[in-house]
Motif scaffolding. Structure first.
Motif, PDB file in Angstrom:
ATOM      1  N   ASP A   1     -21.142   1.230 -26.901  1.00 62.61           N
ATOM      2  CA  ASP A   1     -22.112   0.901 -25.754  1.00 62.61           C
ATOM      3  C   ASP A   1     -21.582   2.421 -25.041  1.00 62.61           C
ATOM      4  O   ASP A   1     -22.030   2.616 -23.590  1.00 62.61           O
ATOM      5  CB  ASP A   1     -21.503  -0.041 -25.211  1.00 62.61           C
ATOM      6  N   ALA A   2     -21.305   3.583 -25.584  1.00 63.49           N
ATOM      7  CA  ALA A   2     -21.077   4.690 -24.802  1.00 63.49           C
ATOM      8  C   ALA A   2     -22.129   5.363 -24.253  1.00 63.49           C
ATOM      9  O   ALA A   2     -23.242   4.982 -24.887  1.00 63.49           O
ATOM     10  CB  ALA A   2     -20.137   5.787 -25.659  1.00 63.49           C
ATOM     11  N   GLU A   3     -22.152   6.296 -23.222  1.00 59.82           N
ATOM     12  CA  GLU A   3     -23.387   7.048 -23.090  1.00 59.82           C
ATOM     13  C   GLU A   3     -22.873   8.705 -23.376  1.00 59.82           C
ATOM     14  O   GLU A   3     -22.015   9.172 -23.219  1.00 59.82           O
ATOM     15  CB  GLU A   3     -23.783   7.128 -21.637  1.00 59.82           C
ATOM     16  N   THR A   4     -24.097   9.132 -24.028  1.00 59.28           N
ATOM     17  CA  THR A   4     -23.578  10.738 -24.272  1.00 59.28           C
ATOM     18  C   THR A   4     -24.936  11.316 -23.905  1.00 59.28           C
ATOM     19  O   THR A   4     -25.893  10.789 -23.422  1.00 59.28           O
ATOM     20  CB  THR A   4     -23.323  10.751 -26.046  1.00 59.28           C
ATOM     21  N   ASN A   5     -24.760  12.808 -24.099  1.00 63.11           N
ATOM     22  CA  ASN A   5     -25.692  13.756 -23.669  1.00 63.11           C
ATOM     23  C   ASN A   5     -25.600  14.908 -24.170  1.00 63.11           C
ATOM     24  O   ASN A   5     -24.718  15.355 -25.136  1.00 63.11           O
ATOM     25  CB  ASN A   5     -25.880  13.873 -22.082  1.00 63.11           C
ATOM     26  N   THR A   6     -26.782  15.929 -24.248  1.00 68.72           N
ATOM     27  CA  THR A   6     -26.824  17.089 -24.983  1.00 68.72           C
ATOM     28  C   THR A   6     -25.895  18.072 -24.307  1.00 68.72           C
ATOM     29  O   THR A   6     -25.609  19.145 -25.214  1.00 68.72           O
ATOM     30  CB  THR A   6     -28.233  17.810 -24.886  1.00 68.72           C
ATOM     31  N   LEU A   7     -25.340  18.013 -23.433  1.00 65.39           N
ATOM     32  CA  LEU A   7     -24.232  18.776 -22.613  1.00 65.39           C
ATOM     33  C   LEU A   7     -23.117  18.725 -23.235  1.00 65.39           C
ATOM     34  O   LEU A   7     -22.059  19.733 -23.206  1.00 65.39           O
ATOM     35  CB  LEU A   7     -24.171  18.546 -21.080  1.00 65.39           C
ATOM     36  N   ILE A   8     -22.675  17.602 -23.892  1.00 60.80           N
ATOM     37  CA  ILE A   8     -21.372  17.243 -24.315  1.00 60.80           C
ATOM     38  C   ILE A   8     -21.411  17.274 -26.036  1.00 60.80           C
ATOM     39  O   ILE A   8     -20.553  17.191 -26.693  1.00 60.80           O
ATOM     40  CB  ILE A   8     -20.660  16.074 -23.938  1.00 60.80           C
ATOM     41  N   GLU A   9     -22.687  16.930 -26.688  1.00 64.59           N
ATOM     42  CA  GLU A   9     -22.559  16.626 -28.170  1.00 64.59           C
ATOM     43  C   GLU A   9     -22.471  17.779 -28.713  1.00 64.59           C
ATOM     44  O   GLU A   9     -22.907  18.807 -28.169  1.00 64.59           O
ATOM     45  CB  GLU A   9     -24.087  15.986 -28.545  1.00 64.59           C
ATOM     46  N   ALA A  10     -21.697  17.910 -29.952  1.00 61.39           N
ATOM     47  CA  ALA A  10     -21.356  19.177 -30.448  1.00 61.39           C
ATOM     48  C   ALA A  10     -22.493  19.954 -31.002  1.00 61.39           C
ATOM     49  O   ALA A  10     -22.608  21.327 -31.135  1.00 61.39           O
ATOM     50  CB  ALA A  10     -20.440  18.849 -31.708  1.00 61.39           C
ATOM     51  N   HIS A  11     -23.767  19.363 -31.320  1.00 66.97           N
ATOM     52  CA  HIS A  11     -24.869  20.094 -31.829  1.00 66.97           C
ATOM     53  C   HIS A  11     -25.823  19.897 -30.939  1.00 66.97           C
ATOM     54  O   HIS A  11     -27.179  19.967 -31.351  1.00 66.97           O
ATOM     55  CB  HIS A  11     -24.933  19.308 -33.397  1.00 66.97           C
ATOM     56  N   ARG A  12     -25.800  19.268 -29.627  1.00 68.00           N
ATOM     57  CA  ARG A  12     -26.625  19.409 -28.631  1.00 68.00           C
ATOM     58  C   ARG A  12     -27.845  18.508 -28.841  1.00 68.00           C
ATOM     59  O   ARG A  12     -27.721  17.396 -29.313  1.00 68.00           O
ATOM     60  CB  ARG A  12     -27.122  20.619 -28.154  1.00 68.00           C
ATOM     61  N   LEU A  13     -29.225  18.860 -29.148  1.00 68.52           N
ATOM     62  CA  LEU A  13     -30.293  18.266 -29.351  1.00 68.52           C
ATOM     63  C   LEU A  13     -30.394  17.718 -30.972  1.00 68.52           C
ATOM     64  O   LEU A  13     -31.050  16.880 -31.214  1.00 68.52           O
ATOM     65  CB  LEU A  13     -31.650  19.078 -29.307  1.00 68.52           C
ATOM     66  N   ASN A  14     -29.445  18.605 -31.827  1.00 66.49           N
ATOM     67  CA  ASN A  14     -29.401  18.020 -33.081  1.00 66.49           C
ATOM     68  C   ASN A  14     -28.585  16.777 -33.350  1.00 66.49           C
ATOM     69  O   ASN A  14     -28.351  16.491 -34.568  1.00 66.49           O
ATOM     70  CB  ASN A  14     -29.086  19.238 -33.994  1.00 66.49           C
ATOM     71  N   SER A  15     -28.131  16.426 -32.509  1.00 66.85           N
ATOM     72  CA  SER A  15     -27.320  15.140 -32.607  1.00 66.85           C
ATOM     73  C   SER A  15     -27.874  14.123 -32.902  1.00 66.85           C
ATOM     74  O   SER A  15     -28.939  13.832 -32.594  1.00 66.85           O
ATOM     75  CB  SER A  15     -26.271  14.859 -31.033  1.00 66.85           C
ATOM     76  N   PRO A  16     -27.153  13.255 -34.083  1.00 62.99           N
ATOM     77  CA  PRO A  16     -27.863  12.134 -34.582  1.00 62.99           C
ATOM     78  C   PRO A  16     -28.340  11.115 -33.689  1.00 62.99           C
ATOM     79  O   PRO A  16     -29.219  10.170 -33.880  1.00 62.99           O
ATOM     80  CB  PRO A  16     -26.771  11.572 -35.666  1.00 62.99           C
ATOM     81  N   TYR A  17     -27.250  11.008 -32.483  1.00 63.51           N
ATOM     82  CA  TYR A  17     -27.636  10.162 -31.470  1.00 63.51           C
ATOM     83  C   TYR A  17     -28.871  10.326 -30.869  1.00 63.51           C
ATOM     84  O   TYR A  17     -29.443   9.565 -29.844  1.00 63.51           O
ATOM     85  CB  TYR A  17     -26.619  10.053 -30.446  1.00 63.51           C
ATOM     86  N   ILE A  18     -29.315  11.651 -30.847  1.00 67.04           N
ATOM     87  CA  ILE A  18     -30.592  12.074 -30.072  1.00 67.04           C
ATOM     88  C   ILE A  18     -31.947  12.391 -30.975  1.00 67.04           C
ATOM     89  O   ILE A  18     -32.949  11.801 -30.684  1.00 67.04           O
ATOM     90  CB  ILE A  18     -30.227  13.342 -29.206  1.00 67.04           C
ATOM     91  N   ILE A  19     -31.595  13.213 -32.171  1.00 64.53           N
ATOM     92  CA  ILE A  19     -32.786  13.576 -32.613  1.00 64.53           C
ATOM     93  C   ILE A  19     -33.451  12.450 -33.712  1.00 64.53           C
ATOM     94  O   ILE A  19     -34.334  12.621 -34.076  1.00 64.53           O
ATOM     95  CB  ILE A  19     -32.506  14.937 -33.573  1.00 64.53           C
ATOM     96  N   THR A  20     -32.600  11.446 -33.616  1.00 60.06           N
ATOM     97  CA  THR A  20     -33.147  10.108 -34.691  1.00 60.06           C
ATOM     98  C   THR A  20     -33.990   9.278 -33.797  1.00 60.06           C
ATOM     99  O   THR A  20     -34.557   8.272 -34.575  1.00 60.06           O
ATOM    100  CB  THR A  20     -31.955   9.460 -35.174  1.00 60.06           C
ATOM    101  N   ASP A  21     -34.073   9.245 -32.635  1.00 55.29           N
ATOM    102  CA  ASP A  21     -34.990   8.631 -31.747  1.00 55.29           C
ATOM    103  C   ASP A  21     -36.437   9.271 -32.233  1.00 55.29           C
ATOM    104  O   ASP A  21     -36.845  10.423 -31.978  1.00 55.29           O
ATOM    105  CB  ASP A  21     -34.948   9.079 -30.261  1.00 55.29           C
ATOM    106  N   GLU A  22     -37.256   8.235 -32.658  1.00 58.47           N
ATOM    107  CA  GLU A  22     -38.442   8.642 -33.160  1.00 58.47           C
ATOM    108  C   GLU A  22     -39.377   9.129 -32.103  1.00 58.47           C
ATOM    109  O   GLU A  22     -40.336  10.113 -32.534  1.00 58.47           O
ATOM    110  CB  GLU A  22     -39.113   7.251 -33.889  1.00 58.47           C
ATOM    111  N   LYS A  23     -39.375   8.522 -31.110  1.00 55.77           N
ATOM    112  CA  LYS A  23     -40.558   9.035 -30.118  1.00 55.77           C
ATOM    113  C   LYS A  23     -40.096  10.241 -29.797  1.00 55.77           C
ATOM    114  O   LYS A  23     -41.038  11.158 -29.455  1.00 55.77           O
ATOM    115  CB  LYS A  23     -40.362   7.848 -28.875  1.00 55.77           C
TER     116      LYS A  23
END
Length: 326
Positions: free
Chosen positions: A89-111
């Motif tokens: 239930d963590a919150e993350t963001n592109t400022l701390i993700e190692a690969h920024r927008l390429n993070s699977p937590y972000i870029i897998t969002d279809e919308k």
């Protein structure tokens, strides 16, 4: 403020550093290698005190607060937050993700993925339009244009943006300082008495060696690739924002971040940060830079996502190891 710099392709800065106490310091180390020492053709012994990859992390961190979110002074910059659910239930963001927008937590969002691809006009079989890609990255995660981005998890993985802001610290005329210590167990130096649920070899007294260094000179170097930033053709306000934000991060690093490790606490020497190229240019004071950056954030607000922080929700699962899956 930046006119004198913007005519050049590179903005090169350097600053001389020294240990804040004593003469010794601990450089960065690498697995199976240890300290990165090397020798010049004239016999000068040199040492990499801080690598480009480590400096990138430090320059990214200077605009983060204790909650790993953007500091209030820079609110309005674009980035993406992901609220995880399921296994985390963590919150993350592109400022701390190692690969920024390429993070699977972000870029897998279809919308989000569809919106990014459409605006960047990035599809398999089509040539890359770097101006559209840069404009889209600026819209969703402006700091990625300074620190680089490799979208390996998107489409066929052709989008790779190099760092516009890079730095490293190196030392000259170095010498080793060999010392040591002992990790003590005050209950049982033999290590035979162990916690019932932790049977690993971590209990006994352990003597160890330690290598630090002295140096004739320590220099921090920074390179802001103005040519790369200008090549994106984002307009004067956005170009000014990227340059000023890069300079602000450098100033913040020297103000906040010179304790690189426990035994590597450094200070500025001899007049602080200097611009070595273009000659004659000077770096504005931190407060003046901050006000300039804030003005440019406002001027670029229509180029950022609305709101500038894009929120997405990402479901997660815990991958089972083989024993658990059987």
């Amino acid at each position: 403020m930046l006119d004198q710099m913007k005519t050049n392709q590179r903005l090169l800065l350097e600053a001389e550093l020294a240990p804040i106490q004593g003469d010794r310091f601990q450089p960065t180390g690498f697995p199976d290698i240890g300290p990165a020492t090397y020798q010049l053709a004239d016999g000068t012994r040199k040492l990499l005190v801080e690598s480009a990859q480590s400096m990138a992390n430090r320059l990214e961190a200077v605009i983060l607060g204790p909650d790993n979110d953007l500091i209030p002074e820079l609110q309005g910059l674009s980035y993406v937050k992901a609220q995880l659910s399921g296994a985390s239930d963590a919150e993350t963001n592109t400022l701390i993700e190692a690969h920024r927008l390429n993070s699977p937590y972000i870029i897998t969002d279809e919308k989000f993925k569809e919106a990014f691809q459409s605006e960047a006009d990035y599809y398999k079989g089509k040539p890359l339009d770097w101006r559209k890609i840069a404009k889209t990255v600026f819209k969703y995660d402006v700091n990625a244009l300074l620190h680089g981005l490799f979208l390996a998890n998107l489409e066929d993985g052709r989008v790779k943006i190099p760092r516009a802001l890079s730095g490293f610290v190196e030392a000259s005329d170095v010498g080793e300082v060999v010392s040591g210590g002992v990790k003590n167990n005050p209950i049982d130096p033999t290590g035979k008495i162990r916690a019932q649920k932790h049977d690993k070899d971590v209990y006994g007294n352990v003597p160890y060696q330690r290598v630090e260094f002295t140096a004739g000179q320590i220099i921090a170097h920074f390179n802001l690739d103005l040519g790369l930033i200008k090549s994106y053709e984002l307009g004067d306000e956005a170009t000014d924002l990227l340059i000023a934000l890069g300079l602000y991060k450098i100033q913040k690093f020297f103000h906040d971040g010179l304790r690189l490790r426990t035994a590597c606490d450094l200070r500025l020497k001899n007049g602080g940060v200097k611009i070595s190229e273009p000659s004659g240019a000077t770096i504005p004071a931190t407060e003046k830079l901050l006000r300039f950056v804030q003005d440019k954030i406002n001027a670029c607000s229509s180029m950022f996502a609305n709101p500038p922080v894009t929120h997405i929700d990402t479901a997660t699962v815990a991958k089972l190891d083989k024993k658990e899956g059987e």
